[in-house]
Design a protein around this motif. Sequence first.
Motif, PDB file in Angstrom:
ATOM      1  N   ILE A 212       0.869  -1.174   0.000  1.00 28.13           N
ATOM      2  CA  ILE A 212       0.000   0.000   0.000  1.00 28.13           C
ATOM      3  C   ILE A 212       0.903   1.221   0.000  1.00 28.13           C
ATOM      4  N   GLU A 213       0.866   1.969  -1.101  1.00 29.97           N
ATOM      5  CA  GLU A 213       1.610   3.231  -1.205  1.00 29.97           C
ATOM      6  C   GLU A 213       0.652   4.355  -0.820  1.00 29.97           C
ATOM      7  N   PHE A 214       1.127   5.293  -0.005  1.00 24.37           N
ATOM      8  CA  PHE A 214       0.248   6.403   0.365  1.00 24.37           C
ATOM      9  C   PHE A 214       1.036   7.685   0.566  1.00 24.37           C
ATOM     10  N   CYS A 215       0.362   8.800   0.353  1.00 31.22           N
ATOM     11  CA  CYS A 215       0.957  10.118   0.548  1.00 31.22           C
ATOM     12  C   CYS A 215       1.015  10.413   2.038  1.00 31.22           C
ATOM     13  N   ASP A 216       2.232  10.513   2.559  1.00 28.64           N
ATOM     14  CA  ASP A 216       2.438  10.795   3.971  1.00 28.64           C
ATOM     15  C   ASP A 216       2.033  12.230   4.303  1.00 28.64           C
ATOM     16  N   ARG A 217       2.209  13.131   3.350  1.00 30.22           N
ATOM     17  CA  ARG A 217       1.851  14.535   3.574  1.00 30.22           C
ATOM     18  C   ARG A 217       0.352  14.704   3.753  1.00 30.22           C
ATOM     19  N   CYS A 218      -0.423  13.782   3.186  1.00 28.66           N
ATOM     20  CA  CYS A 218      -1.881  13.825   3.314  1.00 28.66           C
ATOM     21  C   CYS A 218      -2.358  13.182   4.618  1.00 28.66           C
ATOM     22  N   ARG A 219      -1.416  12.659   5.390  1.00 29.11           N
ATOM     23  CA  ARG A 219      -1.722  12.048   6.683  1.00 29.11           C
ATOM     24  C   ARG A 219      -2.615  10.812   6.538  1.00 29.11           C
ATOM     25  N   TRP A 220      -2.280   9.949   5.583  1.00 25.49           N
ATOM     26  CA  TRP A 220      -3.093   8.768   5.323  1.00 25.49           C
ATOM     27  C   TRP A 220      -2.514   7.498   5.949  1.00 25.49           C
ATOM     28  N   LEU A 221      -1.609   7.638   6.910  1.00 23.67           N
ATOM     29  CA  LEU A 221      -1.042   6.475   7.580  1.00 23.67           C
ATOM     30  C   LEU A 221      -2.126   5.636   8.251  1.00 23.67           C
ATOM     31  N   HIS A 222      -3.038   6.274   8.960  1.00 25.20           N
ATOM     32  CA  HIS A 222      -4.080   5.523   9.658  1.00 25.20           C
ATOM     33  C   HIS A 222      -4.964   4.753   8.680  1.00 25.20           C
ATOM     34  N   ARG A 223      -5.280   5.359   7.555  1.00 21.48           N
ATOM     35  CA  ARG A 223      -6.087   4.660   6.550  1.00 21.48           C
ATOM     36  C   ARG A 223      -5.321   3.456   6.004  1.00 21.48           C
ATOM     37  N   ALA A 224      -4.037   3.632   5.710  1.00 24.75           N
ATOM     38  CA  ALA A 224      -3.226   2.531   5.175  1.00 24.75           C
ATOM     39  C   ALA A 224      -3.117   1.390   6.177  1.00 24.75           C
ATOM     40  N   THR A 225      -2.916   1.710   7.456  1.00 23.61           N
ATOM     41  CA  THR A 225      -2.804   0.646   8.458  1.00 23.61           C
ATOM     42  C   THR A 225      -4.151  -0.029   8.686  1.00 23.61           C
TER      43      THR A 225
END
Length: 145
Positions: A52-65
Amino acid sequence: MAEAEVCVDCQPDNQQVPAVKVPEPASAIPHNPLDPTTFVAPSPSIAPSVTIEFCDRCRWLHRATWVSTELFLTFPTPALKVINIMPLNSEETGGRFRVWLFLDGQPPALVWDRKVEGGFPELKLLKQRIRDHIQPGKSLGHSDK
């Protein structure tokens, strides 16, 4: 070279660490942010696996996890051996949320791209797409109804 894509989904504050440019392999096909055939998959790992690649600047860590947890609960080992979450922080990867599936002897399969699909994946649909590759015929219970 085309102008770098700017993340339109977040506005990083001025206190953030400068973005690190993530190099992507050169390709004869020019990159088009809305054409999945021009996307370059991250390096593969143990198969079957998901990245799962995600934009860290968009604060999508919680969604990815959250997505990775749901996938592990639905497809426990050995169905999925690894789920990688890959934060990206550059102009080129702004607004990115992609889900890749790696299987032995096959090229990486792009299962979801937020920009191409027009939003984040519904877990039901994402699970169905992954299931169709790794365990065709497996019942997903309420996710199949």
